[in-house]
Design an enzyme around this catalytic site. Structure first.
Site, PDB file in Angstrom:
ATOM      1  N   GLY A   1      19.483 -47.418  43.013  1.00 19.02           N
ATOM      2  CA  GLY A   1      19.784 -48.812  42.695  1.00 19.02           C
ATOM      3  C   GLY A   1      18.572 -49.549  42.152  1.00 19.02           C
ATOM      4  O   GLY A   1      17.679 -48.946  41.554  1.00 19.02           O
ATOM      5  N   ASN A   2      18.543 -50.858  42.378  1.00 20.28           N
ATOM      6  CA  ASN A   2      17.490 -51.716  41.813  1.00 20.28           C
ATOM      7  C   ASN A   2      16.084 -51.260  42.174  1.00 20.28           C
ATOM      8  O   ASN A   2      15.170 -51.352  41.360  1.00 20.28           O
ATOM      9  CB  ASN A   2      17.661 -53.154  42.317  1.00 20.28           C
ATOM     10  CG  ASN A   2      18.906 -53.781  41.738  1.00 20.28           C
ATOM     11  OD1 ASN A   2      19.295 -53.499  40.611  1.00 20.28           O
ATOM     12  ND2 ASN A   2      19.547 -54.633  42.526  1.00 20.28           N
ATOM     13  N   ALA A   3      15.934 -50.783  43.399  1.00 19.19           N
ATOM     14  CA  ALA A   3      14.596 -50.384  43.834  1.00 19.19           C
ATOM     15  C   ALA A   3      14.303 -48.924  43.468  1.00 19.19           C
ATOM     16  O   ALA A   3      13.210 -48.596  43.008  1.00 19.19           O
ATOM     17  CB  ALA A   3      14.468 -50.578  45.345  1.00 19.19           C
TER      18      ALA A   3
ATOM     19  N   GLY B   1      19.158 -42.858  46.971  1.00 19.51           N
ATOM     20  CA  GLY B   1      19.468 -44.152  46.352  1.00 19.51           C
ATOM     21  C   GLY B   1      19.127 -44.126  44.878  1.00 19.51           C
ATOM     22  O   GLY B   1      18.262 -43.338  44.432  1.00 19.51           O
TER      23      GLY B   1
ATOM     24  N   LYS C   1      12.602 -66.289  55.997  1.00 20.11           N
ATOM     25  CA  LYS C   1      13.782 -65.584  55.512  1.00 20.11           C
ATOM     26  C   LYS C   1      14.953 -66.528  55.695  1.00 20.11           C
ATOM     27  O   LYS C   1      14.864 -67.486  56.475  1.00 20.11           O
ATOM     28  CB  LYS C   1      13.976 -64.319  56.365  1.00 20.11           C
ATOM     29  CG  LYS C   1      14.628 -63.187  55.651  1.00 20.11           C
ATOM     30  CD  LYS C   1      13.659 -62.332  54.845  1.00 20.11           C
ATOM     31  CE  LYS C   1      14.401 -61.178  54.202  1.00 20.11           C
ATOM     32  NZ  LYS C   1      13.535 -60.300  53.438  1.00 20.11           N
TER      33      LYS C   1
HETATM   34  P1  NAD Z   1      20.994 -51.661  45.422  1.00 23.10           P
HETATM   35  O1  NAD Z   1      22.257 -52.183  45.977  1.00 23.10           O
HETATM   36  O2  NAD Z   1      20.606 -51.981  44.030  1.00 23.10           O
HETATM   37  O3  NAD Z   1      20.969 -50.057  45.539  1.00 23.10           O
HETATM   38  C1  NAD Z   1      21.349 -49.375  46.687  1.00 23.10           C
HETATM   39  C2  NAD Z   1      21.498 -47.905  46.319  1.00 23.10           C
HETATM   40  O4  NAD Z   1      21.789 -47.180  47.493  1.00 23.10           O
HETATM   41  C3  NAD Z   1      22.630 -47.617  45.325  1.00 23.10           C
HETATM   42  O5  NAD Z   1      22.204 -46.606  44.443  1.00 23.10           O
HETATM   43  C4  NAD Z   1      23.737 -47.093  46.217  1.00 23.10           C
HETATM   44  O6  NAD Z   1      24.634 -46.258  45.537  1.00 23.10           O
HETATM   45  C5  NAD Z   1      22.910 -46.329  47.210  1.00 23.10           C
HETATM   46  N1  NAD Z   1      23.589 -46.021  48.456  1.00 23.10           N
HETATM   47  C6  NAD Z   1      24.363 -46.829  49.201  1.00 23.10           C
HETATM   48  N2  NAD Z   1      24.842 -46.153  50.254  1.00 23.10           N
HETATM   49  C7  NAD Z   1      24.349 -44.888  50.160  1.00 23.10           C
HETATM   50  C8  NAD Z   1      24.487 -43.723  50.931  1.00 23.10           C
HETATM   51  N3  NAD Z   1      25.222 -43.693  52.034  1.00 23.10           N
HETATM   52  N4  NAD Z   1      23.814 -42.602  50.531  1.00 23.10           N
HETATM   53  C9  NAD Z   1      23.054 -42.606  49.428  1.00 23.10           C
HETATM   54  N5  NAD Z   1      22.919 -43.684  48.650  1.00 23.10           N
HETATM   55  C10 NAD Z   1      23.542 -44.809  49.019  1.00 23.10           C
HETATM   56  O7  NAD Z   1      19.873 -52.124  46.468  1.00 23.10           O
HETATM   57  P2  NAD Z   1      18.306 -52.172  46.250  1.00 23.10           P
HETATM   58  O8  NAD Z   1      17.906 -53.540  45.872  1.00 23.10           O
HETATM   59  O9  NAD Z   1      17.888 -51.014  45.408  1.00 23.10           O
HETATM   60  O10 NAD Z   1      17.812 -51.959  47.754  1.00 23.10           O
HETATM   61  C11 NAD Z   1      17.766 -50.683  48.348  1.00 23.10           C
HETATM   62  C12 NAD Z   1      16.860 -50.772  49.580  1.00 23.10           C
HETATM   63  O11 NAD Z   1      15.565 -51.177  49.195  1.00 23.10           O
HETATM   64  C13 NAD Z   1      17.338 -51.804  50.628  1.00 23.10           C
HETATM   65  O12 NAD Z   1      17.002 -51.327  51.908  1.00 23.10           O
HETATM   66  C14 NAD Z   1      16.492 -53.013  50.305  1.00 23.10           C
HETATM   67  O13 NAD Z   1      16.316 -53.858  51.435  1.00 23.10           O
HETATM   68  C15 NAD Z   1      15.196 -52.341  49.909  1.00 23.10           C
HETATM   69  N6  NAD Z   1      14.342 -53.204  49.092  1.00 23.10           N
HETATM   70  C16 NAD Z   1      14.709 -53.542  47.827  1.00 23.10           C
HETATM   71  C17 NAD Z   1      13.879 -54.362  47.086  1.00 23.10           C
HETATM   72  C18 NAD Z   1      14.218 -54.719  45.663  1.00 23.10           C
HETATM   73  O14 NAD Z   1      13.359 -55.304  44.997  1.00 23.10           O
HETATM   74  N7  NAD Z   1      15.387 -54.382  45.143  1.00 23.10           N
HETATM   75  C19 NAD Z   1      12.689 -54.857  47.641  1.00 23.10           C
HETATM   76  C20 NAD Z   1      12.331 -54.491  48.940  1.00 23.10           C
HETATM   77  C21 NAD Z   1      13.180 -53.651  49.656  1.00 23.10           C
END
Ligand code: NAD
Length: 338
Positions: A147-149, A145, A35
Site C-alpha cells: 500500500g501507501n507505505a 503489504g 493524535k
Molecule cells: P494502505 O491501506 O495503503 O496499505 C495497506 C496494505 O496492507 C495494502 O497493500 C493491503 O492490501 C495490505 N494488507 C491488508 N491486510 C493484509 C493482510 N492480511 N495480509 C497482507 N497484506 C495485507 O496503508 P498504509 O498507509 O500503507 O499503512 C500500512 C501500515 O503502515 C499501517 O500499519 C500504518 O499505520 C503504517 N504507517 C503508514 C504510514 C504512511 O505514511 N502511509 C506512516 C507510518 C506508518
C-alpha cells in the site's frame, strides 16, 4: 495523525499520542506528540460525508490546533484530500490561507514534494544503512503489504540493490527466489491485485516465515505473534506497519537474537517530511523532491545510527533501545526547566 475508524476511543488516542511523542524524539523532530480521530466507519461514507466530517472536525478543534499549537496530519483512512479540506476549513475560519495548520496536503495545495513516498523511502534508507552490518553478497527481503507505505519501500529497495523475493497484500502473496520486479508488481497491482502472474503464489501468512535476511511487515498490526514468532527465519525485522509485533512475540524474537528496528524509528519518514512540509509552509520557500529526499535520508540514517550505537552500547533488544533512547531525550529536555 487524525484517523477515521470505528475503534477510535479516548484511551486509544492517548496511547497513540505517547507513541507519536516517542517517534518524534527518536527521529529528532522538534514536535511533541498528539493524535486524534473520528469514530466512524469509513467504508460507509460518501465523499460528501467525508468532506463534511473533515470540515466539522476542524471547526470543533480549531482552538486546539494552529501552526504554533498542534499540527494534524493524515492517519488511517484519511488522505491528502482530507487534509486539503481541513486546511481550507481552518483558513475560512481565520479569513486567510493558513497552510501550516495541517500537513500531508496535496502538492498542488501547499503540500511537500516527496511526502507520498516518505514513509517507504525512509524505511529503505534505514535498511541501506543497516546493510553495513549484514555479511552477505546479495541481501534478500520479504515485504508484507503493498500500500501507501510499502509500495515506495519496495521500489527503493530494488533501486538500492536489495532483492525483494516476496510481496503480499490482502488478496495474497507472491514469491520469486530471483527477485520480484517492482514494475511488474505495480502493473499487476493496478489491474488485478497482487495475485497475478508475477512469481509463484504462496500463502499470505507464510511470507512472514520465509528464509530471507530482512522481513518488512508493512500492512497491519499484530501479525507477528506468540504463535508464529518462533518460526520467523529472518535475522532482521524492519517494522513499517505500526504495531505489527505483539509484546509476547517480542520476547521470543529477543530470545532468538533477531535484530529489530521498531516502527517508531523505521516508519518515521512520514512525520519527518510532514515537519519539512510545515517548514516550507512557514517560510514560503518550496523545496525540490531531490532536496526533500536528501534531507530525509540524512536525518533518518543519523537517527538509525544513534539508535544502533545506543542499542549496542547497552546490549538491548531493538524496541527497548528505541523507547529508552526516546524517553531519555524527553527527560533531559524536561530537566532543562528545573
Ligand atoms: P494502505 O491501506 O495503503 O496499505 C495497506 C496494505 O496492507 C495494502 O497493500 C493491503 O492490501 C495490505 N494488507 C491488508 N491486510 C493484509 C493482510 N492480511 N495480509 C497482507 N497484506 C495485507 O496503508 P498504509 O498507509 O500503507 O499503512 C500500512 C501500515 O503502515 C499501517 O500499519 C500504518 O499505520 C503504517 N504507517 C503508514 C504510514 C504512511 O505514511 N502511509 C506512516 C507510518 C506508518
Amino acid at each position: 495523525g487524525i484517523r477515521f475508524s470505528t475503534d477510535v476511543s479516548e484511551e486509544e488516542v492517548k496511547a497513540l499520542s505517547l507513541w507519536m511523542t516517542l517517534k518524534n524524539a527518536v527521529a529528532e523532530i522538534p514536535y511533541g506528540g498528539a493524535k486524534g480521530g473520528v469514530r466512524v466507519d469509513p467504508d460507509r461514507l460518501s465523499q460528501g460525508e467525508e468532506e463534511r466530517i473533515s470540515r466539522s472536525y476542524i471547526r470543533s478543534i480549531s482552538d486546539q490546533i494552529g501552526p504554533d499549537i498542534d499540527i494534524p496530519a493524515p492517519d488511517m483512512n484519511t488522505s491528502s484530500r482530507h487534509m486539503a479540506w481541513r486546511m481550507d476549513e481552518y483558513s475560512l475560519m481565520r479569513g486567510r490561507k493558513v497552510p501550516g495548520v495541517i500537513t500531508g496536503k496535496p502538492v498542488e495545495m501547499f503540500g511537500s514534494e516527496g511526502r507520498a513516498d516518505a514513509t517507504g523511502f525512509g524505511a529503505a534508507y534505514v535498511i541501506v544503512e543497516m546493510l553495513e552490518d549484514i555479511d552477505s553478497d546479495q541481501v534478500t527481503a520479504a515485504v508484507q503489504g503493498f500500500g501507501n507505505a510499502a509500495e515506495p519501500a519496495v521500489r527503493k529497495l530494488e533501486e538500492l540493490g536489495v532483492k525483494v523475493v516476496a510481496v503480499s497484500d490482502h488478496t495474497g502473496a507472491r514469491y520469486d527466489e530471483n527477485g520480484l520486479s517492482y514494475d511488474e508488481l505495480v502493473s499487476c497491482d493496478r489491474e488485478h491485485g497482487i495475485v497475478c502472474e508475477v512469481g509463484d503464489e504462496i500463502d499470505n501468512m507464510d511470507i512472514l516465515e520465509l528464509d530471507v535476511d530482512i522481513l518488512v511487515p508493512a500492512a497491519i498490526q499484530n501479525v507477528i505473534t506468540e504463535e508464529n514468532a518462533d518460526r520467523i527465519s529472518a535475522d532482521y525485522i524492519v517494522e513499517i506497519a505500526n504495531g505489527p509485533t505483539t509484546r509476547e512475540a517480542d520476547e521470543v524474537l529477543e530470545r532468538k537474537d533477531v535484530t529489530l528496528v521498531p516502527d517508531i524509528l523505521a516508519n518515521s519518514g512520514g512525520v519527518t517530511v510532514s515537519y519539512y512540509e510545515w517548514l516550507q509552509n512557514r517560510s514560503g520557500d518550496y523545496w525540490t523532491r531531490e532536496k526533500v529526499l536528501e534531507k530525509l535520508r540524512n536525518n533518518i540514517q543519523q537517527a538509525y545510527r544513534d539508535f544502533r550505537d545506543y542499542r549496542d552500547s547497552k546490549g538491548l533488544y531493538g524496541r527497548d533501545a528505541a523507547y529508552q533512547m526516546a524517553a531519555q531525550r524527553l527527560v533531559s529536555a524536561r530537566e532543562t526547566l528545573r
